[in-house]
Design a protein around this motif. Structure first.
Motif, mmCIF file in Angstrom:
data_model
loop_
_atom_site.group_PDB
_atom_site.id
_atom_site.type_symbol
_atom_site.label_atom_id
_atom_site.label_comp_id
_atom_site.label_asym_id
_atom_site.label_seq_id
_atom_site.Cartn_x
_atom_site.Cartn_y
_atom_site.Cartn_z
ATOM 1 N N ALA A 57 0.849 -0.917 0.107
ATOM 2 C CA ALA A 57 0.429 0.356 -0.349
ATOM 3 C C ALA A 57 1.021 1.167 -0.298
ATOM 4 C CB ALA A 57 -0.838 -0.036 0.772
ATOM 5 N N ASP A 58 1.540 1.471 -0.516
ATOM 6 C CA ASP A 58 3.118 2.113 -0.353
ATOM 7 C C ASP A 58 2.827 2.803 -1.837
ATOM 8 O OD1 ASP A 58 7.116 3.158 0.223
ATOM 9 O OD2 ASP A 58 5.082 4.559 0.412
ATOM 10 N N PRO A 59 2.549 4.164 -1.818
ATOM 11 C CA PRO A 59 2.632 4.973 -3.050
ATOM 12 C C PRO A 59 3.516 6.067 -3.025
ATOM 13 C CG PRO A 59 0.982 6.091 -1.527
ATOM 14 C CD PRO A 59 1.729 5.398 -1.324
ATOM 15 N N THR A 60 4.633 5.780 -1.926
ATOM 16 C CA THR A 60 5.451 6.938 -2.457
ATOM 17 C C THR A 60 6.594 6.781 -2.918
ATOM 18 O OG1 THR A 60 6.378 6.238 0.468
ATOM 19 C CG2 THR A 60 4.681 7.701 0.521
ATOM 20 N N LEU A 87 -6.050 1.128 6.674
ATOM 21 C CA LEU A 87 -6.245 2.590 6.850
ATOM 22 C C LEU A 87 -7.122 2.756 8.380
ATOM 23 C CD1 LEU A 87 -7.413 3.605 2.970
ATOM 24 C CD2 LEU A 87 -5.408 4.163 4.447
ATOM 25 N N ARG A 137 1.361 10.328 11.704
ATOM 26 C CA ARG A 137 0.467 9.408 10.710
ATOM 27 C C ARG A 137 1.009 8.232 10.941
ATOM 28 N NH1 ARG A 137 1.857 11.403 4.769
ATOM 29 N NH2 ARG A 137 3.675 10.160 4.131
ATOM 30 N N HIS A 167 -0.715 6.031 8.404
ATOM 31 C CA HIS A 167 0.001 4.962 7.581
ATOM 32 C C HIS A 167 0.112 6.085 6.502
ATOM 33 C CE1 HIS A 167 -1.447 3.375 3.011
ATOM 34 N NE2 HIS A 167 -2.039 2.254 3.903
ATOM 35 N N GLN A 198 -0.631 7.029 3.141
ATOM 36 C CA GLN A 198 -1.158 7.844 2.332
ATOM 37 C C GLN A 198 -2.209 8.760 2.851
ATOM 38 O OE1 GLN A 198 -3.195 4.479 0.276
ATOM 39 N NE2 GLN A 198 -2.082 4.972 -1.623
ATOM 40 N N ASN A 199 -2.105 8.567 4.379
ATOM 41 C CA ASN A 199 -3.129 9.967 5.467
ATOM 42 C C ASN A 199 -2.326 10.921 6.055
ATOM 43 O OD1 ASN A 199 -4.437 7.778 5.247
ATOM 44 N ND2 ASN A 199 -4.771 7.343 7.788
#
Ligand SMILES: Nc1nc2c(c(=O)[nH]1)N[C@H]1C(S)=C(S)[C@@H](COP(=O)(O)O)O[C@H]1N2
Ligand SMILES: [Mo]
Length: 393
Positions: free
Chosen positions: A3-6, A25, A327, A329, A331-332
């Motif tokens: 789930a890591d988009p970075t 999430l 944070r 997650h 994405q948060n």
């Protein structure tokens, strides 16, 4: 699934290596948390069920000595830190490098203070004694502190000692004496697999004065233990442990053209130098950047509901500015921690955050300092990320 988009390398690396992030999430539950935050001034009336285990961290024992000689280590159990337990008991203080076995305990100790000085001197512990003063609580962090050591190469103690500048003035430095090379005793009969012997660092006089460097002879109200550098160790408040020379033997006034010591070269990357500067004068101060991390995640039952309380520390750098944000997650968005850390920069400060995750799963605790942002290179590079698995919400 990931789930890591970075794009940040360190984050990907961490996730791949140790957390294997799930789909969970956190959505916050803000109103709920606000009422919990109001309770924060009171002790929680609920039941503390357990502490979560940080995921993907080695299971090395904490608080006990491992290996020997140059490889000896003792990791401090940071999960014990609390607002009323900010000082590490001496027997739990981290250890990196044990007493050199060639150190002759029966020979009277002398510290040679010489070099570019009019009146070079040799000082015994008895000579230092009348000048010893309380120096307050200071943290030491090894520049090699990392997840692999469960972040336990960091501790605080209350020190007493003699300001270095006082010892220097007594020997009447010459005008050419721009810098000071401080060297410890380091003769081990066994070499090390991962560290060079020979602990020596070169500082400018100005750096020593502005940091308030001192030769410590007492730690937490007792004589300095042998393993921590008895009879005298250098403490440079705010600088990494590699500068805090143990078993100090020689303090030498030198000119500004000295080559970096082998210790400085070994620690160049870990103290944020540009490459490995040849001259000591081209080294930047090896100061500890501002950083923060969780040390404990407590699971509570409060009014029949499961709640989590994250307890963490904030240390290094300048703590008079910047808000700590958290944070769970990548994405948060970050949000301010419930109770901001308080305290001065010489030690770590404790913060709390109340957390009510919506779904079970794996979470990654990330912190940042903003408002205004402050220099926090290790934090920014993801060094102090910690993962947890939540089984109940
Ligand atoms: N003489 C000497 N001093 C030394 C070292 C060493 O190997 N030899 N290691 C340094 C490093 S890298 C650190 S992190 C600290 C650790 O201090 P501690 O073992 O008292 O915690 O000591 C510093 N002083
Ligand atoms: Mo270190």
């Amino acid at each position: 699934m990931s789930a890591d988009p970075t794009p940040r390398h360190s984050r990907r690396h961490f996730l791949r290596q140790s957390v294997g992030f799930g789909a969970a999430l956190s959505f916050g539950g803000l109103a709920d948390l606000a009422s919990l935050a109001a309770q924060e001034s009171d002790p929680w009336h609920g039941e503390r069920l357990a502490d979560l285990v940080f995921q993907g961290e080695p299971r090395d024992p904490l608080g006990t000595r491992i290996a020997s000689g140059l490889n000896a280590r003792r990791y401090t159990d940071l999960s014990k830190i609390d607002r009323d337990r900010l000082v590490t008991p001496t027997r739990e203080f981290f250890l990196r490098t044990d007493v050199p076995d060639q150190l002759d305990r029966d020979r009277p100790w002398r510290i040679t203070i010489d070099g570019l000085a009019r009146r070079p001197a040799r000082r015994s512990p008895d000579d230092l004694e009348p000048h010893v003063r309380p120096k307050g609580v200071h943290l030491i962090e090894c520049a090699g502190n990392s997840r692999a050591t469960r972040f336990g190469l960091m501790s605080t103690a209350e020190w007493s000692g003699v300001p270095l500048e006082q010892l220097l003035r007594e020997v009447e430095p010459l005008p050419t004496a721009k810098a000071v090379r401080i060297t410890g005793f380091d003769q081990h009969s066994q070499g090390s697999t991962n560290s060079e012997a020979g602990c020596s660092w070169i500082f400018t006089r100005h750096q020593l004065v502005s940091a308030g460097a001192f030769l410590a002879t007492r730690m937490n109200g007792q004589a300095l233990p042998l393993e921590h550098g008895f009879p005298a160790r250098l403490v440079v408040p705010g600088w990494y442990g590699c500068c805090c020379i143990k078993w100090v033997q020689r303090v030498e006034l030198v000119d500004g053209e000295q080559p970096a010591t082998s210790q400085m070269r070994e620690f160049a990357a870990r103290t944020h130098q540009d490459g490995v500067p040849r001259r000591a004068a081209d080294f930047r101060p090896a100061t500890i950047d501002r950083a923060a991390m969780p040390v404990r995640v407590e699971k509570w039952r409060v009014d029949g509901k499961i709640r989590y309380r994250v307890v963490g520390i904030d240390w290094g750098g300048d703590r008079s500015v910047g808000k700590l944000r958290i944070r769970f997650h990548p994405q948060n968005p970050y949000q301010p921690v419930t109770t901001q850390p308080e305290g001065d920069s010489s030690r770590w400060a404790v913060w709390h955050h109340l957390w009510a995750p919506i779904v079970p799963g794996r979470y990654l605790i990330q912190l940042e300092i903003g408002d205004p942002p402050v220099l926090s290179r290790r934090l920014g590079a993801g060094l102090y990320l910690r993962g947890i698995a939540v089984d109940e919400v």
